[in-house]
Design a protein around this motif. Sequence first.
Motif, short mmCIF file in Angstrom:
data_model
loop_
_atom_site.label_atom_id
_atom_site.label_comp_id
_atom_site.label_asym_id
_atom_site.label_seq_id
_atom_site.Cartn_x
_atom_site.Cartn_y
_atom_site.Cartn_z
N ASN A 134 7.36 13.22 12.79
CA ASN A 134 6.49 12.21 12.20
C ASN A 134 7.13 11.50 11.01
N MET A 135 7.99 12.21 10.27
CA MET A 135 8.68 11.55 9.15
C MET A 135 9.63 10.48 9.65
N TYR A 136 10.43 10.81 10.66
CA TYR A 136 11.40 9.84 11.15
C TYR A 136 10.74 8.77 12.01
N ALA A 137 9.59 9.09 12.59
CA ALA A 137 8.80 8.04 13.25
C ALA A 137 8.33 7.02 12.21
N SER A 138 7.87 7.51 11.06
CA SER A 138 7.44 6.61 9.99
C SER A 138 8.61 5.77 9.47
N ILE A 139 9.78 6.41 9.29
CA ILE A 139 10.95 5.70 8.79
C ILE A 139 11.37 4.59 9.76
N ILE A 140 11.45 4.94 11.04
CA ILE A 140 11.92 3.97 12.04
C ILE A 140 10.92 2.85 12.24
N PHE A 141 9.62 3.19 12.29
CA PHE A 141 8.61 2.14 12.50
C PHE A 141 8.47 1.25 11.27
N MET A 142 8.75 1.78 10.09
CA MET A 142 8.82 0.92 8.91
C MET A 142 9.93 -0.11 9.05
N CYS A 143 11.06 0.34 9.59
CA CYS A 143 12.18 -0.59 9.83
C CYS A 143 11.79 -1.64 10.87
N TYR A 144 11.08 -1.23 11.92
CA TYR A 144 10.63 -2.18 12.93
C TYR A 144 9.67 -3.22 12.34
N VAL A 145 8.76 -2.75 11.48
CA VAL A 145 7.81 -3.66 10.84
C VAL A 145 8.55 -4.69 9.99
N ALA A 146 9.54 -4.19 9.21
CA ALA A 146 10.33 -5.10 8.36
C ALA A 146 11.12 -6.10 9.21
N ALA A 147 11.71 -5.62 10.31
CA ALA A 147 12.47 -6.51 11.19
C ALA A 147 11.56 -7.56 11.82
#
Length: 283
Positions: free
Chosen positions: A47-60
């Motif tokens: 869940n931590m790395y899901a949050s990290i990666i999806f934050m990157c997707y949101v920013a992109a």
Amino acid sequence: MVYLKNLTAADFLLCLSLPIRISHYGGTSVIAWQLYCSFGASALFLNMYASIIFMCYVAANRYLKIVRPSGTHVLQSVRTANIVSMVTWVCLLAPSVAYNILFFITQKPLTSIPRHCGLFFSASVSLMFKIIHTFSAIIFLLVSISLVFFYYSTSRRVLQAQQSQLASSEKLVKSRRNMLVLVSIFCVCFAPYHLVRVPFVFLLNSCTVGPVLYYLKEAATMLSVFNVCLDPLVYFFLSKTFWDKVRKASRRANIQQANTESQSTEVKLSIIKSRATSQTSEL
């Protein structure tokens, strides 16, 4: 919106895994530690790395809206977002499931309560543990660089728009503010964890620095879990749908309150009228 929904799912699953983590602090049995070191650790990782990666997707996605405001890029379609989200979850689930299987197959039998999860690890699990966290640190580094790039590019476009006095400069300023919120939450919650976690993984069994790194790692983990409390700010600033629902809910609450007050006023008036009528009849 697709990435924000997946970010919400990651936060919800992290909340569900917290009881396992909390119980091991006061746990007096080896079984409680086994559950924490297997399911608890893998759930936190997932869940931590899901949050990290999806934050990157949101920013992109926000960056693409600035670069391609027409929304014609293939990465901006809902179908692509769903496929990317599904592939991301599968890629995160695979090492988590593999770790749990290998952990229970090769775990060392213990009779006393361990000081940390490393005492359960066989040589193969220890190697897999280090490989997973090395790749995780690389993911964090790549996401950090991406977020800095997106924020820098957005800031540069805002400056260019202000210098040219374009009508869209106000919208770009808002986009930069949203990007800054995202980057700030990311740095506050996840940077301390990775600064401590990588040395902890490789110096786990060290008698000198191991205990110190363990307590630093636990403190940094609690800070990373605080991400669940800060993510609503991301929804608030970045999701128009979320903001519209909040407005509708507040309007509904105000209408219900007004109706309740009007009903109570009518009841009071009817009581006053009935009393007045009874008094006149007595006279």
